[in-house]
Write a protein that holds these residues in place. Structure first.
Motif, PDB file in Angstrom:
ATOM      1  N   LEU A   1      -0.606  30.662  58.444  1.00 36.70           N
ATOM      2  CA  LEU A   1      -0.816  29.866  59.640  1.00 36.70           C
ATOM      3  C   LEU A   1      -1.260  28.459  59.273  1.00 36.70           C
ATOM      4  O   LEU A   1      -1.852  28.241  58.216  1.00 36.70           O
TER       5      LEU A   1
ATOM      6  N   GLN B   1      -4.586  27.810  65.600  1.00 34.73           N
ATOM      7  CA  GLN B   1      -3.704  28.092  64.469  1.00 34.73           C
ATOM      8  C   GLN B   1      -2.372  28.682  64.950  1.00 34.73           C
ATOM      9  O   GLN B   1      -2.301  29.368  65.982  1.00 34.73           O
ATOM     10  N   GLY B   2      -1.312  28.396  64.203  1.00 33.33           N
ATOM     11  CA  GLY B   2       0.000  28.947  64.534  1.00 33.33           C
ATOM     12  C   GLY B   2       0.946  28.833  63.363  1.00 33.33           C
ATOM     13  O   GLY B   2       0.616  28.251  62.324  1.00 33.33           O
ATOM     14  N   TRP B   3       2.125  29.418  63.527  1.00 23.92           N
ATOM     15  CA  TRP B   3       3.163  29.315  62.490  1.00 23.92           C
ATOM     16  C   TRP B   3       3.977  28.045  62.730  1.00 23.92           C
ATOM     17  O   TRP B   3       4.428  27.795  63.859  1.00 23.92           O
TER      18      TRP B   3
ATOM     19  N   GLN C   1       4.404  27.873  66.686  1.00 27.15           N
ATOM     20  CA  GLN C   1       4.251  29.010  67.590  1.00 27.15           C
ATOM     21  C   GLN C   1       2.852  29.582  67.423  1.00 27.15           C
ATOM     22  O   GLN C   1       2.419  29.906  66.315  1.00 27.15           O
ATOM     23  N   VAL C   2       2.131  29.683  68.522  1.00 27.65           N
ATOM     24  CA  VAL C   2       0.763  30.194  68.495  1.00 27.65           C
ATOM     25  C   VAL C   2       0.777  31.660  68.079  1.00 27.65           C
ATOM     26  O   VAL C   2       1.577  32.454  68.579  1.00 27.65           O
ATOM     27  N   ALA C   3      -0.101  32.022  67.143  1.00 34.39           N
ATOM     28  CA  ALA C   3      -0.210  33.410  66.678  1.00 34.39           C
ATOM     29  C   ALA C   3      -1.221  34.162  67.530  1.00 34.39           C
ATOM     30  O   ALA C   3      -2.231  33.589  67.966  1.00 34.39           O
TER      31      ALA C   3
ATOM     32  N   GLY D   1       4.319  31.202  73.263  1.00 32.31           N
ATOM     33  CA  GLY D   1       3.406  30.458  72.405  1.00 32.31           C
ATOM     34  C   GLY D   1       4.033  29.297  71.671  1.00 32.31           C
ATOM     35  O   GLY D   1       3.389  28.719  70.788  1.00 32.31           O
TER      36      GLY D   1
ATOM     37  N   SER E   1       3.614  37.558  67.268  1.00 25.82           N
ATOM     38  CA  SER E   1       4.013  36.553  68.251  1.00 25.82           C
ATOM     39  C   SER E   1       3.734  37.115  69.637  1.00 25.82           C
ATOM     40  O   SER E   1       3.734  38.335  69.851  1.00 25.82           O
TER      41      SER E   1
ATOM     42  N   ILE F   1      -2.412  23.580  64.313  1.00 28.78           N
ATOM     43  CA  ILE F   1      -1.358  22.932  65.096  1.00 28.78           C
ATOM     44  C   ILE F   1      -1.748  21.482  65.355  1.00 28.78           C
ATOM     45  O   ILE F   1      -2.777  21.198  65.959  1.00 28.78           O
TER      46      ILE F   1
ATOM     47  N   THR G   1       7.175  34.291  60.229  1.00 27.12           N
ATOM     48  CA  THR G   1       5.905  34.928  60.557  1.00 27.12           C
ATOM     49  C   THR G   1       5.481  35.870  59.433  1.00 27.12           C
ATOM     50  O   THR G   1       6.306  36.363  58.675  1.00 27.12           O
TER      51      THR G   1
END
Length: 478
Positions: free
Chosen positions: A151, A131-133, A388-390, A372, A421, A154, A143
């Protein structure tokens, strides 16, 4: 009573050491599991209500387990760009389904062995989706430290071939000032306002039409990644420092002609130069009419070509419906000013034509940096940030609830999550092409195995001894 309590203590010893054997077995079995955290068995005595100066009742022992989640495993380099490890505090956020609903659980893990599956998702060996933003169109990331629903899973495959249309065009060419005027122009046969004798209608095989003195070929990309060609045809005029000009599509069928245009013409007019050889944009009517517009306060004209679904207006054109169906409206700046187009007494030559935009590309790799950011790289030279990976941090990571697949979930002991982040607010940095090893120390586990075996054997000795004492008691009665 004391013999019975001794028996109970012996049984509790067997149970406790069996539990210790189970954790040691798990640790040894997972010594090569990515991101696995060692589980320790801790023993605590059970105190009965024994009198200070009286009989003593053995309470026995109680075993409890503790997973050392905060322990950092060794980081080992790998050959995969999508292998990830966190150096420092924090956990990856994952889900067991690719498109989770609000009610679906979110898991937390240090197992970063992610790979692209056949649908473009980043999935680890336990079947968990990263999961990420998402990255916004302007390259920023929105964020939210407290909302898991902010989220998204990805998915690199969602971006597709990432074709990008041309938005800028730069021409650098010289037109020969000593070029003789074509006889057709001198005789008045050719007129730029007469479409029947336009340069675009020139047919070399049949010697019809009027051949341009010089042609500049311009490659452009439409919004669907289709590769198209525009030609700037130039014919020396009998008017000093002036060239009749037309911008045409090649082939002509690429565009639908607007009012007053034919044979693939996009715009017609003149290109005019000053006496020093520099271009005079204000007097160059090619860039002031038809498909060209010049924004207020700018000297750079913008070429507008309508979408294939939009009928061309008067003086306008649109991409042909037979080619590039669905191509969107194009508008790109045409940079010709100083140093772009010139007229000097030397051979007509094109030094350079530069355009941006790319054709449809295929995914070649996925790059992830220490912050990330997930970037998709395509074979057409385009790279695009996807997400961007959380990183989730907790007040007490050791209090997380362990579930299958090296995953953890929030518990009352762990406290709630805080999404950050990488590298910010106490969260660890992300190490790409790296995996975190298991924290299991095999030498320690094998020594613990010996101690546990001996303790288990000793507990069985308690039972046999207590049994012998009971037998002795029974034999007295006999």
């Amino acid at each position: 009573m004391s013999i019975n309590s001794a028996l109970n203590a012996g049984v509790s010893g067997l149970i406790a050491n069996s539990a210790a054997l189970a954790t040691i077995s798990d640790n040894i079995a997972n010594s090569n599991t990515v991101g696995y955290k060692t589980v320790d068995t801790e023993f605590g005595d059970i105190v009965t209500n024994s009198n200070l100066y009286g009989d003593y009742d053995a309470g026995g022992v109680l075993a409890s387990t503790r997973q050392l989640v905060t322990a950092q495993g060794n980081l080992q380099q790998t050959a995969s760009n999508t292998d990830l490890a966190i150096s420092g505090q924090g956990m990856f956020v994952t889900t067991s389904v690719p498109d989770p609903s609000v009610t679906d659980s979110r898991n937390f893990t240090r197992a970063g062995s992610f790979t692209l599956n056949n649908t473009g998702y980043l999935e680890n060996a336990s079947g968990q989706y990263l999961q990420g933003w998402p990255v916004n169109a302007d390259g920023t990331v929105t964020t939210d430290p407290t909302s898991l629903t902010s989220l998204q899973t990805i998915n690199v495959g969602d971006v597709g071939g990432t074709a990008t249309p041309t938005t800028t065009l730069s021409m650098n060419a010289n037109l020969d000032a000593s070029q003789t005027v074509n006889a057709a122009v001198t005789a008045g046969i050719y007129s730029p306002s007469s479409t029947s004798t336009s340069m675009a209608a020139y047919d070399a095989d049949n010697a019809t039409g009027t051949k341009p003195d010089f042609t500049i070929s311009v490659p452009v990309s439409d919004s669907q990644g289709g590769q198209r060609t525009l030609q700037l045809n130039l014919l020396k005029s009998s008017t000093a420092n002036t060239w009749d000009a037309e911008l045409v599509a090649s082939p002509a069928s690429d565009v639908q002609d607007g009012s007053g245009l034919t044979d693939g013409q996009v715009a017609t007019g003149t290109v005019t130069f000053n006496s020093d050889g520099s271009i005079n944009m204000a007097s160059s009517t090619l860039f002031q009419s038809g498909a060209f517009t010049t924004p207020a306060g700018s000297t750079t004209p913008t070429l507008n070509i309508g979408a294939s679904t939009t009928p061309p207006a008067a003086g306008q054109v649109s991409w042909g419906t037979s080619l590039g169906v669905g191509a969107q409206t194009m508008a790109f700046n045409v940079d010709t000013a100083p140093g772009g187009l010139s007229q000097y007494a030397s051979a007509s030559v094109t030094q350079s034509v530069e355009t941006n935009g790319t054709q449809f590309g295929n995914l070649t790799s996925v790059d992830i940096d220490d912050q990330g950011f997930v970037t998709a790289v395509y074979d057409n030279g385009v790279s695009r940030k996807i997400a961007q990976v959380a990183v989730a941090t907790f007040q007490n990571e050791d209090g997380l609830k362990s579930v299958s697949g090296d995953n953890y979930q929030v518990s009352a002991s762990s406290g709630t999550y805080n999404l950050k982040s990488a590298g910010s607010g106490g969260a660890g940095t992300i190490s790409p092409s790296t995996l975190e090893s298991s924290t299991v120390d095999l030498s320690q586990q094998f020594s613990g195995l010996i101690v546990t075996q001996e303790a288990y054997s000793a507990s069985t000795k308690i039972l046999t001894t207590a049994d012998q004492m009971l037998q002795s008691l029974i034999s007295i009665k006999q």
